[in-house]
Design a protein around this motif. Structure first.
Motif, PDB file in Angstrom:
ATOM      1  N   PHE B 129       0.862  -1.192   0.000  1.00 28.41           N
ATOM      2  CA  PHE B 129       0.000   0.000   0.000  1.00 28.41           C
ATOM      3  C   PHE B 129       0.889   1.229   0.000  1.00 28.41           C
ATOM      4  O   PHE B 129       1.897   1.264   0.714  1.00 28.41           O
ATOM      5  CB  PHE B 129      -0.875   0.023   1.255  1.00 28.41           C
ATOM      6  N   PRO B 130       0.529   2.249  -0.788  1.00 30.04           N
ATOM      7  CA  PRO B 130       1.327   3.475  -0.749  1.00 30.04           C
ATOM      8  C   PRO B 130       1.281   4.092   0.648  1.00 30.04           C
ATOM      9  O   PRO B 130       0.196   4.361   1.162  1.00 30.04           O
ATOM     10  CB  PRO B 130       0.649   4.383  -1.773  1.00 30.04           C
ATOM     11  N   MET B 132       1.931   6.900   1.678  1.00 26.41           N
ATOM     12  CA  MET B 132       1.426   8.265   1.733  1.00 26.41           C
ATOM     13  C   MET B 132      -0.036   8.317   2.145  1.00 26.41           C
ATOM     14  O   MET B 132      -0.482   9.256   2.790  1.00 26.41           O
ATOM     15  CB  MET B 132       1.583   8.849   0.345  1.00 26.41           C
ATOM     16  N   LEU B 133      -0.765   7.273   1.742  1.00 29.40           N
ATOM     17  CA  LEU B 133      -2.198   7.222   2.016  1.00 29.40           C
ATOM     18  C   LEU B 133      -2.479   7.333   3.517  1.00 29.40           C
ATOM     19  O   LEU B 133      -3.439   7.963   3.935  1.00 29.40           O
ATOM     20  CB  LEU B 133      -2.732   5.885   1.491  1.00 29.40           C
ATOM     21  N   THR B 134      -1.615   6.708   4.320  1.00 25.75           N
ATOM     22  CA  THR B 134      -1.848   6.719   5.755  1.00 25.75           C
ATOM     23  C   THR B 134      -1.648   8.112   6.344  1.00 25.75           C
ATOM     24  O   THR B 134      -2.140   8.407   7.418  1.00 25.75           O
ATOM     25  CB  THR B 134      -0.900   5.749   6.469  1.00 25.75           C
ATOM     26  N   ILE B 136      -2.849  10.915   5.407  1.00 31.05           N
ATOM     27  CA  ILE B 136      -4.067  11.722   5.440  1.00 31.05           C
ATOM     28  C   ILE B 136      -4.722  11.610   6.808  1.00 31.05           C
ATOM     29  O   ILE B 136      -5.106  12.608   7.424  1.00 31.05           O
ATOM     30  CB  ILE B 136      -5.039  11.252   4.343  1.00 31.05           C
ATOM     31  N   ILE B 137      -4.819  10.380   7.302  1.00 32.26           N
ATOM     32  CA  ILE B 137      -5.460  10.179   8.603  1.00 32.26           C
ATOM     33  C   ILE B 137      -4.510  10.518   9.738  1.00 32.26           C
ATOM     34  O   ILE B 137      -4.895  11.154  10.709  1.00 32.26           O
ATOM     35  CB  ILE B 137      -6.018   8.750   8.723  1.00 32.26           C
ATOM     36  N   LEU B 138      -3.234  10.122   9.584  1.00 33.10           N
ATOM     37  CA  LEU B 138      -2.297  10.395  10.680  1.00 33.10           C
ATOM     38  C   LEU B 138      -2.207  11.892  10.931  1.00 33.10           C
ATOM     39  O   LEU B 138      -2.080  12.329  12.072  1.00 33.10           O
ATOM     40  CB  LEU B 138      -0.923   9.822  10.352  1.00 33.10           C
ATOM     41  N   ARG B 140      -4.565  14.100  10.720  1.00 28.45           N
ATOM     42  CA  ARG B 140      -5.684  14.574  11.545  1.00 28.45           C
ATOM     43  C   ARG B 140      -5.607  14.064  12.976  1.00 28.45           C
ATOM     44  O   ARG B 140      -5.944  14.783  13.920  1.00 28.45           O
ATOM     45  CB  ARG B 140      -7.016  14.168  10.916  1.00 28.45           C
ATOM     46  N   VAL B 141      -5.147  12.835  13.119  1.00 31.05           N
ATOM     47  CA  VAL B 141      -5.028  12.288  14.472  1.00 31.05           C
ATOM     48  C   VAL B 141      -3.960  13.057  15.246  1.00 31.05           C
ATOM     49  O   VAL B 141      -4.179  13.475  16.396  1.00 31.05           O
ATOM     50  CB  VAL B 141      -4.679  10.787  14.411  1.00 31.05           C
TER      51      VAL B 141
END
Lengths: 513, 293
Positions: B129-130, B132-134, B136-138, B140-141
């Motif tokens: 999985f790329p 970078m995708l994670t 986005i959520i990290l 905000r958290v």
């Protein structure tokens, strides 16, 4: 298709052998796919029977167990405490208390909101005292989704722990029935640095992976089925909700014209994907062969100062990539050093469009990547080249093989065999090579036809840089980004699966020990 | 061919010698060319960092007027802050990431437990999985936790080290080469697993420990994506890559191009010096790790 026996196969000419192998491979594809489904079916069957087995085991533990075991089904760890394993029992009990407390206080709420992702969005309220409108924030879709997933994780962990608790009671009964002693809390602590040392070692790394990789990936996969974007951020602007497969429809449908722009998302995706694959192919193999060539040149007998040449190349690895890449991108610019040099020498009269013309830009990117990549490949191949037994070359020379023949018959097969897995990882790594593309060109030059509602798309954009661009700015179409991310995963996984099945050197890792 | 050679061994010898000499000369020429191509950009950066007369990009290399103006100008910007951010992040990451990676790779190399193979396969799939995708959520958290923008450094460190257990391949390959009989002998003598690690494996693992520290230290210096997400446009939380990237924007390049070169030199110096000192270990790690794939 005719299948040959071993003897018949050996009689074939070289070309025919090759063709035979290729056609055999393609003929075996349907069989392999069928095999995959059979394996999947077997897995499901195995899983079902396993669940059944567990259920039977739990039931028989309950029926045959003593009263301590029976109470443990409700109060976790009771059996352990009653039998003197205080430490274990307390840990089980603590976990149960925490779990129930969490579910009552928060988990239940998150779980109940998960199907809707929030009902009340932010609203404007009128303040009579100040005589002004202010915003009241209500449900938070983002948190609901995040904590909803977390709660599901927690429930799975609880079920697993409960099962362990039941099994421990059964084991303890068996041990006591044989008249042996149970492990004390001291023994348990000691085993954490001995028999169970691997659990101690992996606790921290695996927790990190679970929270910072698995949870976000599950979250982002779910986002692909929502409309989470800049205008629906779930708290400040609007709530977001489930939209089913709509986003995949948008992305994969050739006929949908996205928002009045020139091209559908599917066409844009196809264009970016084809360049991504092209780039990964050239970036991997130009680096591989040129790096091997440089390594062989340095290793050649009679070449002095081997260490100096190697150090010069290795030095460039040390310098952070963003400096070298950004600098090189400016060197190739219209008013950069390279155009300036060529013009002052009188070789060209007009600046070369290194970054302005699509084809030029793509070639320049690949060449710059060679510049970045050769030092690594030189190092890697040097080590392997030295491992090739020298007597192979000796005997080849005696048989009258010229250097080219030695290369194609000895060096190359050996290298390909040993570095097969490396080539695969470097291919997929290049597909996601964000730094090189983004810092060199930022995706430029812009591809006007492909640029859609998802922002500008350039001729050198890879899927990964496109994904990054989608998430930037006010629009921030996160749902689209996660669809692209899932598709990247599918492509990478497919390529890896095919290559691993075709590759001759699927190595048994135990061979090395 | 062979017949002719046998009839005139002398001639064959001479021919070989001259052709080898020609071949070697060609290779020397090639190696010199390569060295020049690989070093030119870095020489250019250093030269241009001393240019005083014009601050934008120009078509010539040698400055017409030399001076330290660009280095002085650096200290009027947020550059010292970015530099400190990057340095702290790199230092902490180097220590923590090394511990995590070594724990993971040692376990996967030495212990045989039920979930080992599925775990390795699972991590392989996760890696597809790329990453970078994670982010986005990290982002905000971490924002909710107050670890973004101006306070980006702790958040950044957390992001760097949290998933580093997945990068166990190279050091696992190294541990695999240490004979298992060493462990077994010590176990027979009554050592616990922990003692085996502390007294036998770690003293033998100096090269891989240094390699892991070095790569973990160099990673944050070059990171752009994660730092860009977490600093989110706040200058005080940027690292050098994100901060200096903006100097080459269309509207800033004319005024800060030479400053970028000066900053680049300052960023490259510590990493390069460290790298040159520990080069031996780096080469060992790369050559050893790649064969295993």
């Amino acid at each position: 298709m005719k299948t040959y026996s071993d003897l018949e196969y050996l009689k074939l000419s070289k070309g025919k052998k090759f063709l035979y192998k290729i056609s055999r491979f393609f003929c075996s594809i349907p069989q392999k796919i069928l095999g995959l489904f059979v394996a999947l079916w077997n897995l499901i069957k195995k899983g079902c029977s396993k669940v059944k087995e567990e259920a039977v085991d739990i039931f028989s533990t309950f029926v045959n167990g003593d009263w301590k075991t029976k109470v443990s089904f409700l109060v976790m760890g009771f059996g352990n405490i009653a039998r003197g394993q205080i430490l274990r029992g307390l840990l089980f009990l603590l976990f149960e208390v925490v779990f129930i407390g969490y579910m009552v206080l928060a988990g239940g709420y998150w779980l109940s909101m998960l199907p809707s992702l929030g009902k009340v969005g932010p609203s404007e309220e009128y303040d009579f005292v100040l005589d002004a409108y202010y915003t009241v924030y209500n449900d938070n879709s983002f948190k609901i989704l995040l904590y909803g997933v977390l709660t599901i994780f927690f429930i799975i962990a609880f079920i697993y722990t409960w099962r362990v608790n039941v099994r421990q009671n059964k084991l303890a009964e068996q041990i006591l029935a044989k008249g042996k002693k149970l492990k004390s809390g001291k023994d348990d602590l000691r085993s954490l640095v001995d028999d169970q040392f691997h659990k101690t070692l992996m606790a921290l790394p695996l927790t990190g992976i679970l929270i910072f990789t698995v949870l976000p990936i599950v979250f982002m996969i779910l986002v692909a089925f929502t409309n989470y974007d800049g205008a629906h951020d779930g708290y400040y602007s609007n709530l977001f909700g489930w939209v089913g497969l709509d986003n995949f429809n948008t992305m994969l449908n050739w006929n949908v014209n996205s928002g009045g722009s020139v091209q559908s998302y599917a066409a844009t995706f196809g264009e970016v994907l084809s360049w991504t694959l092209m780039w990964a192919f050239f970036a991997t193999f130009t680096n591989y062969f040129l790096g091997m060539f440089v390594a062989m040149a340095i290793n050649k007998k009679g070449i002095n100062l081997k260490k100096l040449w190697r150090t010069v190349l290795v030095l460039t690895i040390a310098i952070p990539q963003f400096i070298s890449l950004l600098y090189v991108s400016k060197m190739f610019a219209k008013n950069g050093i390279i155009n300036g040099f060529l013009m002052s020498m009188g070789w060209i009269t007009e600046a070369l469009p290194f970054w302005e013309d699509p084809t030029w830009a793509r070639i320049t990117v690949i060449i710059t990547n060679v510049w970045i990549g050769i030092p690594y490949l030189m190092l890697i191949t040097t080590g392997i080249l030295m491992n090739i037994p020298q007597d192979l070359y000796e005997s080849a020379r005696i048989d009258g093989a010229n250097p080219w023949q030695q290369y194609t018959k000895i060096t190359l097969p050996y290298m390909l065999f040993v570095t097969g897995p490396y080539l695969l990882t470097s291919f997929t790594g290049n597909m996601n090579n964000f730094n090189v593309i983004y810092l060199l060109t930022g995706g430029a030059p812009t591809n006007p036809a492909a640029s859609s509602a998802a922002g500008t798309v350039g001729y050198t954009d890879l899927l990964i840089t496109w994904l990054f661009k989608i998430t930037q700015g006010a629009e921030s179409q996160y749902y689209l980004a996660s669809v692209v991310g899932i598709l990247v995963f599918v492509v990478v996984a497919l390529i890896s699966l095919v290559v691993y099945n075709v590759l001759p050197s699927i190595k048994n890792e135990e061979d090395f020990q | 061919m062979s017949e002719k050679n046998i009839t005139n061994p002398m001639k064959r010898h001479m021919g070989l010698k001259t052709s080898r000499a020609i071949g070697n000369t060609a290779i020397y020429a090639l190696l010199i060319c390569i060295s020049i191509i690989w070093l030119v950009p870095f020489v250019c950066i250093v030269l241009q960092s001393f240019r005083v007369e014009l601050k934008g990009p120009v078509g010539y290399v040698l400055p017409k007027q030399w001076g330290l103006d660009n280095y002085k100008a650096l200290f009027q910007t947020d550059f010292p802050r970015w530099y400190a951010n990057t340095f702290i992040a790199a230092l902490v990451t180097a220590v923590l990431q090394t511990i995590i990676v070594l724990c993971m790779s040692y376990t996967l190399s030495r212990f045989r437990f039920k979930m080992r193979k599925p775990l390795m396969r699972f991590m392989l799939i996760l890696g597809m999985f790329p990453g970078m995708l994670t982010m986005i959520i990290l982002y905000r958290v971490l924002k909710d936790l107050g670890m973004t923008q101006a306070n980006a450094v702790p958040g950044l460190i957390l992001v760097y080290i949290a998933s580093s257990g997945m990068g166990y391949y190279v050091s696992k390959g190294f541990f695999d080469t240490i004979p298992k009989s060493l462990d077994e002998a010590a176990r027979v003598d009554g050592a616990t697993r922990f003692q085996v690690l502390k007294k036998i494996i770690l003293p033998l693992s100096k090269p891989i420990v240094i390699y892991t520290i070095l790569t973990a230290f160099m990673g944050p210096w070059g990171d752009y994506v994660f730092a860009q997400y977490i600093s989110f446009g706040t200058s005080a939380g940027m690292n050098v890559a994100v901060g200096m990237y903006r100097w080459l924007n269309k509207d800033q390049i004319a005024a800060s191009y030479t400053m970028f070169c000066a900053g680049g030199v300052l960023v490259a110096i510590p990493v390069t010096v460290l790298f040159m000192c520990l080069q031996k270990y780096y080469v060992e790690g790369v050559t050893g790790g790649a064969v295993k794939g």
